[in-house]
Design an enzyme around this catalytic site. Structure first.
Site, short mmCIF file in Angstrom:
data_model
loop_
_atom_site.label_atom_id
_atom_site.label_comp_id
_atom_site.label_asym_id
_atom_site.label_seq_id
_atom_site.Cartn_x
_atom_site.Cartn_y
_atom_site.Cartn_z
N THR A 185 0.87 -1.16 0.00
CA THR A 185 0.00 0.00 0.00
C THR A 185 0.91 1.21 0.00
O THR A 185 2.09 1.08 0.31
CB THR A 185 -0.86 0.06 1.30
OG1 THR A 185 -1.32 -1.24 1.62
CG2 THR A 185 -2.04 0.97 1.17
N ARG A 213 -12.62 -7.69 -5.28
CA ARG A 213 -12.15 -7.71 -3.88
C ARG A 213 -11.76 -6.31 -3.43
O ARG A 213 -11.08 -5.59 -4.13
CB ARG A 213 -10.96 -8.66 -3.74
CG ARG A 213 -10.36 -8.73 -2.33
CD ARG A 213 -9.19 -7.78 -2.16
NE ARG A 213 -8.53 -7.91 -0.85
CZ ARG A 213 -7.57 -7.10 -0.41
NH1 ARG A 213 -7.15 -6.10 -1.16
NH2 ARG A 213 -7.02 -7.29 0.78
N VAL A 214 -12.19 -5.94 -2.25
CA VAL A 214 -11.82 -4.65 -1.66
C VAL A 214 -11.21 -4.92 -0.30
O VAL A 214 -11.75 -5.69 0.50
CB VAL A 214 -13.06 -3.72 -1.51
CG1 VAL A 214 -12.66 -2.43 -0.81
CG2 VAL A 214 -13.66 -3.43 -2.87
N GLY A 215 -10.07 -4.31 -0.03
CA GLY A 215 -9.40 -4.48 1.25
C GLY A 215 -9.64 -3.31 2.18
O GLY A 215 -10.67 -2.63 2.11
N ASP A 216 -8.68 -3.05 3.03
CA ASP A 216 -8.85 -2.00 4.06
C ASP A 216 -8.65 -0.60 3.54
O ASP A 216 -9.22 0.36 4.07
CB ASP A 216 -7.83 -2.24 5.18
CG ASP A 216 -6.39 -2.06 4.68
OD1 ASP A 216 -5.75 -1.07 5.06
OD2 ASP A 216 -5.92 -2.91 3.90
N THR A 236 -0.93 -0.01 6.60
CA THR A 236 -0.55 -0.92 5.52
C THR A 236 -0.44 -2.31 6.11
O THR A 236 -0.23 -2.46 7.31
CB THR A 236 0.79 -0.50 4.87
OG1 THR A 236 1.12 -1.43 3.82
CG2 THR A 236 1.93 -0.49 5.88
N GLY A 237 -0.58 -3.32 5.27
CA GLY A 237 -0.48 -4.68 5.75
C GLY A 237 -1.52 -5.58 5.14
O GLY A 237 -2.06 -5.29 4.06
N HIS A 238 -1.82 -6.67 5.81
CA HIS A 238 -2.79 -7.64 5.32
C HIS A 238 -4.19 -7.06 5.46
O HIS A 238 -4.71 -6.90 6.56
CB HIS A 238 -2.67 -8.95 6.10
CG HIS A 238 -3.58 -10.03 5.60
ND1 HIS A 238 -4.59 -10.55 6.36
CD2 HIS A 238 -3.65 -10.65 4.39
CE1 HIS A 238 -5.23 -11.46 5.66
NE2 HIS A 238 -4.68 -11.54 4.46
N GLY A 239 -4.81 -6.75 4.32
CA GLY A 239 -6.05 -5.98 4.31
C GLY A 239 -7.19 -6.59 5.09
O GLY A 239 -7.91 -5.89 5.82
#
Length: 325
Positions: A185, A213-216, A236-239
């Site tokens: 990110t 797909r939508v993340g954080d 940032t990171g694993h959504g």
């Protein structure tokens, strides 16, 4: 816990002409290859310098974070804009969000295609609509109405990301949910001379993700948050992990409870790791002008500009400080 921080005693509540601050990140990462490191380092430093210049010339925190993130979206080494990873169909779908801590106004877009700078579109959502969040076709129609130019999708696809998708499909045959691999990110937080804070975050998502797909990143409270009464944060990171713990707002809640920026970040990142095995990182700036960078991933490119100094790093114990021109 990897960390860098700088504290000060300045308080914008008593001094209306605060020292501006900007902090930028280029995404958590499991590793960054030696051949990419210098390009990544130069890119993140350029973004911080550009945002800081906006602030020192009297620009707003919103202007600064948008400007910094735009530079990273235009840099092919970062997972945003023209460096975005590819979904399962080999296409780019991007997410972004931005927030003004002065009045909590916010704008976000998700699953957008064929535009160069999703963060600019997110700002238009914030300032030109009564909504906070537009997605996919609705976002595309709004972009066209606002005169945002479209670009051929090929301009957003890099050879490196084509190879990454091929490798992912070969290794897994399915979207990778590995909490340590898909962490890319870009983001920025800033405090301007008037004491206003803002954040901006942008991403291409995760390699080989399902279409849609939508993340954080575009979700206010997960991908970032800004409130003049507390500060600003970009994550940032694993959504999926970040979404489940509302990492951004959770961290600022810890600040509200009296924790330092570092303690707050440690608490929330530790919670996410212990509950979900999710790795990531955060950048924060407080209403007083303190800033902090924390991460649990192996590395996280970052840069911070304040008081004429540029601080930067990628790996643990790799911080450098230089004078800004």
């Amino acid at each position: 816990m990897r960390s860098v921080a700088l504290n000060c005693d300045m308080n914008p509540d008593v001094n209306p002409d605060v020292n501006p601050v900007i902090v930028v990140h280029g995404g958590g990462a499991s590793k960054i290859s030696k051949d990419r490191k210098e390009r990544v380092r130069q890119g993140i430093m350029k973004a911080a310098q550009a945002g800081y210049k906006i602030l020192t010339e009297g620009g707003s925190a919103v202007d600064a974070v948008e400007g910094a993130v735009t530079i990273l979206e235009d840099h092919p080494e970062f997972n945003a804009g023209c460096g975005s990873v590819l979904n399962a169909n080999g296409d780019v779908e991007m997410d972004a969000s931005i927030m003004n801590g002065k009045d909590l106004s916010a704008g976000a877009v998700s699953a957008v295609r064929c535009i160069a700078n999703p963060i600019k579109l997110a700002r238009l959502v914030m300032e030109k609509t009564t909504h906070c969040f537009l997605t996919d076709q609705g976002a595309a129609k709004f972009a066209a109405a606002m005169g945002v130019p479209t670009i051929p999708k090929e301009q957003l696809v890099t050879e490196r990301n084509i190879k990454r998708l091929e490798k992912e499909k070969h290794e897994k045959g399915a979207p990778n949910s590995d909490c340590q691999k898909n962490l890319g990110t870009v983001g920025a937080v800033a405090l301007d001379r008037k004491g206003n804070v803002a954040y901006a975050t942008s991403t291409g998502g995760i390699v080989n993700k399902m279409v849609g797909r939508v993340g954080d990143t575009p979700c206010i409270g997960s991908g970032g948050y800004a409130d003049n009464d507390i500060g600003a944060i970009s994550t940032t990171g694993h959504g999926e992990s970040i979404l489940k713990v509302n990492l951004a707002r959770l961290t600022l809640f810890q600040v509200e409870q009296g924790k330092t920026l570092e303690e707050a970040a440690d608490t929330s990142l530790g919670y996410m790791k212990s509950k979900l095995k999710g790795l990531g990182g955060v950048i924060l700036v407080s209403k007083a002008g303190d800033w902090a960078v924390r991460w649990t991933s192996a590395s996280m490119p970052w840069a911070a500009a304040k008081d004429g100094k540029l601080h930067s790093g990628i790996d643990l114990e790799e911080t450098s400080v230089t004078d800004l021109p």
